[in-house]
Write a protein that holds these residues in place. Structure first.
Motif, mmCIF file in Angstrom:
data_model
loop_
_atom_site.group_PDB
_atom_site.id
_atom_site.type_symbol
_atom_site.label_atom_id
_atom_site.label_comp_id
_atom_site.label_asym_id
_atom_site.label_seq_id
_atom_site.Cartn_x
_atom_site.Cartn_y
_atom_site.Cartn_z
ATOM 1 N N GLU A 113 47.162 37.454 43.528
ATOM 2 C CA GLU A 113 46.070 36.492 43.361
ATOM 3 C C GLU A 113 46.507 35.107 43.817
ATOM 4 N N ALA A 114 47.714 34.737 43.435
ATOM 5 C CA ALA A 114 48.205 33.395 43.766
ATOM 6 C C ALA A 114 48.264 33.190 45.279
ATOM 7 N N ILE A 115 48.746 34.190 45.991
ATOM 8 C CA ILE A 115 48.895 34.010 47.442
ATOM 9 C C ILE A 115 47.524 34.085 48.134
ATOM 10 N N LEU A 116 46.612 34.904 47.586
ATOM 11 C CA LEU A 116 45.258 34.960 48.163
ATOM 12 C C LEU A 116 44.529 33.629 47.970
ATOM 13 N N VAL A 117 44.776 32.989 46.845
ATOM 14 C CA VAL A 117 44.191 31.663 46.627
ATOM 15 C C VAL A 117 44.743 30.691 47.671
ATOM 16 N N ARG A 118 46.027 30.805 47.946
ATOM 17 C CA ARG A 118 46.647 29.879 48.916
ATOM 18 C C ARG A 118 46.116 30.064 50.326
ATOM 19 N N VAL A 119 45.683 31.277 50.676
ATOM 20 C CA VAL A 119 45.085 31.438 52.009
ATOM 21 C C VAL A 119 43.569 31.217 51.987
ATOM 22 N N GLY A 120 43.046 30.769 50.844
ATOM 23 C CA GLY A 120 41.637 30.383 50.780
ATOM 24 C C GLY A 120 40.688 31.538 50.500
ATOM 25 N N LEU A 121 41.161 32.590 49.851
ATOM 26 C CA LEU A 121 40.306 33.745 49.603
ATOM 27 C C LEU A 121 40.036 33.984 48.121
ATOM 28 N N GLY A 138 36.544 39.125 60.349
ATOM 29 C CA GLY A 138 37.836 39.316 61.023
ATOM 30 C C GLY A 138 38.862 38.284 60.573
ATOM 31 N N GLY A 139 38.421 37.041 60.463
ATOM 32 C CA GLY A 139 39.334 35.975 60.056
ATOM 33 C C GLY A 139 39.802 36.130 58.620
ATOM 34 N N GLU A 140 38.872 36.582 57.750
ATOM 35 C CA GLU A 140 39.257 36.811 56.345
ATOM 36 C C GLU A 140 40.259 37.961 56.252
ATOM 37 N N GLN A 141 40.021 39.010 57.024
ATOM 38 C CA GLN A 141 40.955 40.146 57.027
ATOM 39 C C GLN A 141 42.340 39.684 57.489
ATOM 40 N N GLN A 142 42.336 38.811 58.492
ATOM 41 C CA GLN A 142 43.611 38.297 59.007
ATOM 42 C C GLN A 142 44.347 37.527 57.903
ATOM 43 N N ARG A 143 43.606 36.775 57.111
ATOM 44 C CA ARG A 143 44.246 36.019 56.028
ATOM 45 C C ARG A 143 44.733 36.936 54.908
ATOM 46 N N VAL A 144 44.021 38.036 54.672
ATOM 47 C CA VAL A 144 44.519 39.035 53.717
ATOM 48 C C VAL A 144 45.855 39.592 54.224
ATOM 49 N N ALA A 145 45.912 39.830 55.523
ATOM 50 C CA ALA A 145 47.153 40.364 56.108
ATOM 51 C C ALA A 145 48.309 39.374 55.960
ATOM 52 N N VAL A 146 48.005 38.097 56.109
ATOM 53 C CA VAL A 146 49.038 37.066 55.934
ATOM 54 C C VAL A 146 49.501 37.045 54.472
ATOM 55 N N ALA A 147 48.541 37.133 53.558
ATOM 56 C CA ALA A 147 48.875 37.140 52.126
ATOM 57 C C ALA A 147 49.730 38.363 51.788
ATOM 58 N N ARG A 148 49.369 39.509 52.336
ATOM 59 C CA ARG A 148 50.127 40.738 52.077
ATOM 60 C C ARG A 148 51.570 40.598 52.566
ATOM 61 N N ALA A 149 51.737 39.956 53.709
ATOM 62 C CA ALA A 149 53.092 39.787 54.258
ATOM 63 C C ALA A 149 53.941 38.870 53.385
ATOM 64 N N LEU A 150 53.272 37.945 52.677
ATOM 65 C CA LEU A 150 54.024 36.923 51.947
ATOM 66 C C LEU A 150 54.181 37.218 50.463
ATOM 67 N N VAL A 151 53.506 38.244 49.955
ATOM 68 C CA VAL A 151 53.416 38.436 48.504
ATOM 69 C C VAL A 151 54.775 38.679 47.848
ATOM 70 N N LEU A 152 55.688 39.296 48.565
ATOM 71 C CA LEU A 152 57.008 39.564 47.967
ATOM 72 C C LEU A 152 58.033 38.477 48.284
ATOM 73 N N GLU A 153 57.538 37.351 48.794
ATOM 74 C CA GLU A 153 58.419 36.236 49.170
ATOM 75 C C GLU A 153 59.576 36.708 50.040
ATOM 76 N N PRO A 154 59.251 37.205 51.231
ATOM 77 C CA PRO A 154 60.307 37.705 52.114
ATOM 78 C C PRO A 154 61.190 36.560 52.617
#
Ligand SMILES: Nc1ncnc2c1ncn2[C@@H]1O[C@H](COP(=O)(O)OP(=O)(O)OP(=O)(O)O)[C@@H](O)[C@H]1O
Ligand SMILES: [Mg+2]
Length: 236
Positions: free
Chosen positions: A134-142, A155-171
């Motif tokens: 939730e925290a990372i989705l809020v940060r990408v504006g979703l 498409g743009g929202e899906q792209q931001r979900v993908a960015v959030a998914r990549a960042l959720v585990l703090e890689p």
């Protein structure tokens, strides 16, 4: 203007003599012909270049999703492709967040579930996974789209979900293939700012394939691929 990351030695990731050849209908395609490149901890690196030059291929090999035909990828001096597939998958899940060019979200799930997925796979307890997602989705504006099925998102929202998914585990390393590709300028800037914030806050190392020249300009260094080799355009 931020101070660019100083290129320290040794590099965090070293690509040495990377070759990738595909065979398609009996024709050999030499995509990478000898890529040598150092990536430094805490830097942001843009990869630019024409369609078909091998940017996605390079990113996939760098992220250990695909094995090279020849050459080495060394992460902190470990030759990662000497690992078996299982160890390699564990290594990748721990270190790398990946945003694919064609985001590959799970269509039957909502935004929150998609972003929670890597955390659940990594055995983060459900409540904590939900909180982080939730925290990372809020940060990408979703914030307003958490429970929307991803197929109903733009498409743009899906792209931001993908960015959030990549960042959720703090890689440690974010590898992103056109993360602002489908985004309107405002959403693109939001993603760009998020990446720079995480770089400043947590030292997130990022390698970003982009056609967005503004995005490329604000990153520390910029490279391109010419004749299958990496050429540094800006930075040392
Ligand atoms: N699995 C594959 N089998 C055969 N050829 C492939 C495969 N993957 C990539 N290629 C070829 O390798 C070349 C480089 O592809 P790649 O996707 O890395 O380019 P790119 O620089 O990311 O392009 P774009 O900017 O259009 O995304 C292309 O000519 C492509 O057709
Ligand atoms: Mg590509």
């Amino acid at each position: 203007m931020r101070e660019p990351a100083i290129t320290q030695t040794p590099a965090m990731i070293e690509l040495r003599g990377l070759v990738k050849t595909f065979r398609h209908n009996g024709i050999q395609v030499d995509v990478l012909t000898g890529v040598d490149l150092d990536i430094f901890r805490g830097e942001t690196l843009a990869v630019v270049g024409a369609s078909g030059v091998g940017k996605s291929t390079l990113l996939h090999i760098l992220g250990t999703l695909e094995r090279p035909s020849a050459g080495q990828v060394r992460w902190e001096d470990q030759d990662v492709f000497s690992l078996d597939d299982r160890s390699l998958a564990a290594f990748r899940n721990r270190k790398v967040g990946f945003v694919f060019q064609f985001h590959h979200l799970l269509a039957e799930f909502n935004a929150l579930e998609n972003v929670m997925m890597p955390a659940l796979i990594a055995r983060v307890p459900q409540a904590a996974a939900r909180e982080q997602a939730e925290a990372i989705l809020v940060r990408v504006g979703l914030k307003e789209r958490l429970t929307h099925r991803v197929t109903t998102l733009s498409g743009g929202e899906q792209q931001r979900v993908a960015v959030a998914r990549a960042l959720v585990l703090e890689p440690e390393v974010l590898l992103a293939d056109e993360p602002t590709g489908n985004l309107d300028p405002k959403s693109g800037i939001r993603v760009q700012e998020l990446i720079l914030e995480l770089n400043a806050e947590k030292g997130l190392t990022s390698v970003i394939v982009t056609h967005n020249l503004e995005m490329a300009r604000v990153l520390d260094r910029q490279i391109t691929l010419i004749d299958g080799k990496a050429i540094i355009l800006r930075g040392e």
